[in-house]
Design a protein around this motif. Structure first.
Motif, PDB file in Angstrom:
ATOM      1  N   GLU A 114      -3.027 -11.263  -5.009  1.00  0.00           N
ATOM      2  CA  GLU A 114      -2.792 -12.580  -4.094  1.00  0.00           C
ATOM      3  C   GLU A 114      -3.518 -13.713  -4.662  1.00  0.00           C
ATOM      4  OE1 GLU A 114      -5.203 -10.876  -0.685  1.00  0.00           O
ATOM      5  OE2 GLU A 114      -3.351 -10.174   0.245  1.00  0.00           O
ATOM      6  N   LYS A 115      -4.396 -13.366  -5.848  1.00  0.00           N
ATOM      7  CA  LYS A 115      -4.776 -14.883  -6.391  1.00  0.00           C
ATOM      8  C   LYS A 115      -3.797 -15.389  -7.392  1.00  0.00           C
ATOM      9  CE  LYS A 115      -9.762 -13.642  -6.212  1.00  0.00           C
ATOM     10  NZ  LYS A 115     -10.840 -12.933  -6.891  1.00  0.00           N
ATOM     11  N   SER A 116      -3.114 -14.297  -8.188  1.00  0.00           N
ATOM     12  CA  SER A 116      -2.155 -14.491  -9.272  1.00  0.00           C
ATOM     13  C   SER A 116      -0.891 -15.154  -8.360  1.00  0.00           C
ATOM     14  CB  SER A 116      -1.903 -13.621 -10.150  1.00  0.00           C
ATOM     15  OG  SER A 116      -3.243 -13.250 -10.773  1.00  0.00           O
ATOM     16  N   PHE A 117      -0.524 -14.727  -7.390  1.00  0.00           N
ATOM     17  CA  PHE A 117       0.947 -15.028  -6.665  1.00  0.00           C
ATOM     18  C   PHE A 117       0.855 -15.341  -4.983  1.00  0.00           C
ATOM     19  CE2 PHE A 117       1.357 -12.449 -10.421  1.00  0.00           C
ATOM     20  CZ  PHE A 117       2.324 -13.292 -11.451  1.00  0.00           C
ATOM     21  N   PRO A 118       0.286 -16.504  -4.855  1.00  0.00           N
ATOM     22  CA  PRO A 118       0.094 -16.616  -3.557  1.00  0.00           C
ATOM     23  C   PRO A 118       1.179 -16.525  -2.485  1.00  0.00           C
ATOM     24  CG  PRO A 118      -0.453 -18.536  -4.793  1.00  0.00           C
ATOM     25  CD  PRO A 118      -0.176 -17.513  -5.768  1.00  0.00           C
ATOM     26  N   GLY A 119       2.404 -16.871  -3.114  1.00  0.00           N
ATOM     27  CA  GLY A 119       3.564 -16.932  -2.362  1.00  0.00           C
ATOM     28  C   GLY A 119       4.220 -15.627  -2.157  1.00  0.00           C
ATOM     29  N   VAL A 120       3.648 -14.636  -2.965  1.00  0.00           N
ATOM     30  CA  VAL A 120       4.417 -13.295  -2.788  1.00  0.00           C
ATOM     31  C   VAL A 120       3.845 -12.624  -1.688  1.00  0.00           C
ATOM     32  CG1 VAL A 120       4.841 -11.283  -4.261  1.00  0.00           C
ATOM     33  CG2 VAL A 120       4.954 -13.495  -5.098  1.00  0.00           C
ATOM     34  N   THR A 121       4.467 -11.790  -0.862  1.00  0.00           N
ATOM     35  CA  THR A 121       3.936 -10.622   0.216  1.00  0.00           C
ATOM     36  C   THR A 121       3.386  -9.256  -0.877  1.00  0.00           C
ATOM     37  OG1 THR A 121       5.491 -11.763   1.740  1.00  0.00           O
ATOM     38  CG2 THR A 121       4.479  -9.478   1.994  1.00  0.00           C
ATOM     39  N   ILE A 122       2.238  -9.266  -0.496  1.00  0.00           N
ATOM     40  CA  ILE A 122       1.613  -7.925  -1.263  1.00  0.00           C
ATOM     41  C   ILE A 122       1.531  -6.931  -0.149  1.00  0.00           C
ATOM     42  CG2 ILE A 122      -0.313  -6.989  -2.669  1.00  0.00           C
ATOM     43  CD1 ILE A 122       1.492  -9.518  -3.784  1.00  0.00           C
ATOM     44  N   GLU A 123       1.867  -5.683  -0.272  1.00  0.00           N
ATOM     45  CA  GLU A 123       1.822  -4.544   0.753  1.00  0.00           C
ATOM     46  C   GLU A 123       1.389  -3.358   0.089  1.00  0.00           C
ATOM     47  OE1 GLU A 123       5.618  -4.016   2.428  1.00  0.00           O
ATOM     48  OE2 GLU A 123       5.957  -6.241   3.048  1.00  0.00           O
ATOM     49  N   TYR A 124       0.968  -2.330   0.755  1.00  0.00           N
ATOM     50  CA  TYR A 124       0.808  -1.040   0.191  1.00  0.00           C
ATOM     51  C   TYR A 124       1.342  -0.035   0.876  1.00  0.00           C
ATOM     52  CZ  TYR A 124      -2.940  -0.825   3.456  1.00  0.00           C
ATOM     53  OH  TYR A 124      -3.656  -0.901   4.864  1.00  0.00           O
ATOM     54  N   ASP A 125       1.696   1.072   0.278  1.00  0.00           N
ATOM     55  CA  ASP A 125       2.172   2.303   1.230  1.00  0.00           C
ATOM     56  C   ASP A 125       1.663   3.416   0.477  1.00  0.00           C
ATOM     57  OD1 ASP A 125       3.671   3.868   2.651  1.00  0.00           O
ATOM     58  OD2 ASP A 125       5.756   3.548   1.647  1.00  0.00           O
ATOM     59  N   PHE A 126       1.064   4.388   1.194  1.00  0.00           N
ATOM     60  CA  PHE A 126       0.442   5.695   0.668  1.00  0.00           C
ATOM     61  C   PHE A 126       1.335   6.701   1.125  1.00  0.00           C
ATOM     62  CE2 PHE A 126      -3.546   3.042   0.655  1.00  0.00           C
ATOM     63  CZ  PHE A 126      -3.850   3.221  -0.411  1.00  0.00           C
ATOM     64  N   PRO A 127       1.603   7.893   0.295  1.00  0.00           N
ATOM     65  CA  PRO A 127       2.494   9.082   0.883  1.00  0.00           C
ATOM     66  C   PRO A 127       1.482   9.701   1.783  1.00  0.00           C
ATOM     67  CG  PRO A 127       1.593   9.327  -1.477  1.00  0.00           C
ATOM     68  CD  PRO A 127       1.262   7.834  -0.982  1.00  0.00           C
ATOM     69  N   GLU A 128       1.843  10.503   2.621  1.00  0.00           N
ATOM     70  CA  GLU A 128       1.124  11.566   3.337  1.00  0.00           C
ATOM     71  C   GLU A 128       0.548  12.467   2.418  1.00  0.00           C
ATOM     72  OE1 GLU A 128       3.144  13.051   6.889  1.00  0.00           O
ATOM     73  OE2 GLU A 128       4.142  11.211   7.400  1.00  0.00           O
ATOM     74  N   ALA A 129       1.258  12.825   1.792  1.00  0.00           N
ATOM     75  CA  ALA A 129       0.658  14.041   0.594  1.00  0.00           C
ATOM     76  C   ALA A 129      -0.385  13.133  -0.609  1.00  0.00           C
ATOM     77  CB  ALA A 129       1.752  14.602  -0.153  1.00  0.00           C
ATOM     78  N   LYS A 130      -0.563  13.990  -1.124  1.00  0.00           N
ATOM     79  CA  LYS A 130      -1.527  13.436  -2.379  1.00  0.00           C
ATOM     80  C   LYS A 130      -0.942  12.270  -3.229  1.00  0.00           C
ATOM     81  CE  LYS A 130      -3.716  14.212  -6.993  1.00  0.00           C
ATOM     82  NZ  LYS A 130      -3.007  12.864  -7.449  1.00  0.00           N
ATOM     83  N   ASP A 131       0.431  12.732  -3.686  1.00  0.00           N
ATOM     84  CA  ASP A 131       1.268  11.510  -4.557  1.00  0.00           C
ATOM     85  C   ASP A 131       2.617  11.779  -3.904  1.00  0.00           C
ATOM     86  OD1 ASP A 131       2.242  13.620  -5.859  1.00  0.00           O
ATOM     87  OD2 ASP A 131       0.919  13.685  -7.387  1.00  0.00           O
ATOM     88  N   TRP A 132       3.473  10.809  -4.356  1.00  0.00           N
ATOM     89  CA  TRP A 132       4.851  10.824  -4.063  1.00  0.00           C
ATOM     90  C   TRP A 132       5.854  12.052  -4.535  1.00  0.00           C
ATOM     91  CZ3 TRP A 132       6.025   7.844  -0.157  1.00  0.00           C
ATOM     92  CH2 TRP A 132       5.287   6.888  -0.004  1.00  0.00           C
ATOM     93  N   ASN A 133       5.066  12.707  -5.673  1.00  0.00           N
ATOM     94  CA  ASN A 133       5.963  13.742  -5.958  1.00  0.00           C
ATOM     95  C   ASN A 133       5.825  15.020  -5.100  1.00  0.00           C
ATOM     96  OD1 ASN A 133       7.652  15.335  -8.106  1.00  0.00           O
ATOM     97  ND2 ASN A 133       5.766  16.248  -8.197  1.00  0.00           N
ATOM     98  N   GLU A 134       4.542  15.089  -4.687  1.00  0.00           N
ATOM     99  CA  GLU A 134       4.204  16.024  -3.663  1.00  0.00           C
ATOM    100  C   GLU A 134       4.780  15.860  -2.350  1.00  0.00           C
ATOM    101  OE1 GLU A 134       0.054  17.499  -1.474  1.00  0.00           O
ATOM    102  OE2 GLU A 134       0.098  17.595  -3.809  1.00  0.00           O
TER     103      GLU A 134
END
Length: 159
Positions: A114-134
């Motif tokens: 957010e500090k380095s790229f104020p015009g870029v939308t920053i989002e997050y997404d966690f898997p329901e499991a431990k990681d995306w492979n699981e």
């Protein structure tokens, strides 16, 4: 492009051997360029490929694996400094592991981005499991059970 990094690891569940090729730059991560407007960042390369497998529109995104949660902010800094087309991203999605360290590093990375790229939308997404492979493995198991229940009567079987 020119390869910047390479790593290797055991494929046996009993052997957890991992390593990096000596001439590799650990800050470059593993990058897949689809000339997209969205960058998805994962911890592991297998997580990156798992996420791509779950998306029918996987080519609509660029992907960056940091290859280690501890290396996430360094890889992001290197990638965003040295990639010429980084300024073209509209959105960066942090898709790290769903564990304590993954969540902690996600918060740090969001603040840095957010500090380095104020015009870029920053989002997050966690898997329901431990990681995306699981997550992919779990999804595959669910689909196999559903498919089996649908096909069984056609084969004269009852589940």
């Amino acid at each position: 492009g020119t390869p910047k990094a390479a790593s290797f690891r055991a494929t046996s569940a009993k052997n957890t051997f991992k390593g990096r090729v000596a001439s590799s730059n650990p800050e470059s991560g593993v990058f897949i360029n689809n000339s997209a407007k969205t960058l998805i960042v994962t911890e592991g390369t297998i997580d990156m490929f798992s996420l791509m497998t779950m998306r029918s529109n996987y080519q609509d995104f660029d992907y960056l694996s940091t290859e280690s949660v501890a290396n996430t902010t360094n890889v992001l800094k290197w990638h965003l400094q040295f990639r010429k087309d980084v300024s073209e991203y509209d959105r960066i999605v942090l898709a790290l592991d769903n564990d304590e360290k993954g969540k902690e590093i996600t918060v740090e990375a969001i603040e840095m981005l957010e500090k380095s790229f104020p015009g870029v939308t920053i989002e997050y997404d966690f898997p329901e499991a431990k990681d995306w492979n699981e997550e992919l493995v779990n999804l595959s198991k669910k689909e196999e059970v559903t498919l089996t229940k649908e096909v069984a009567p056609q084969m004269g079987m009852q589940l």
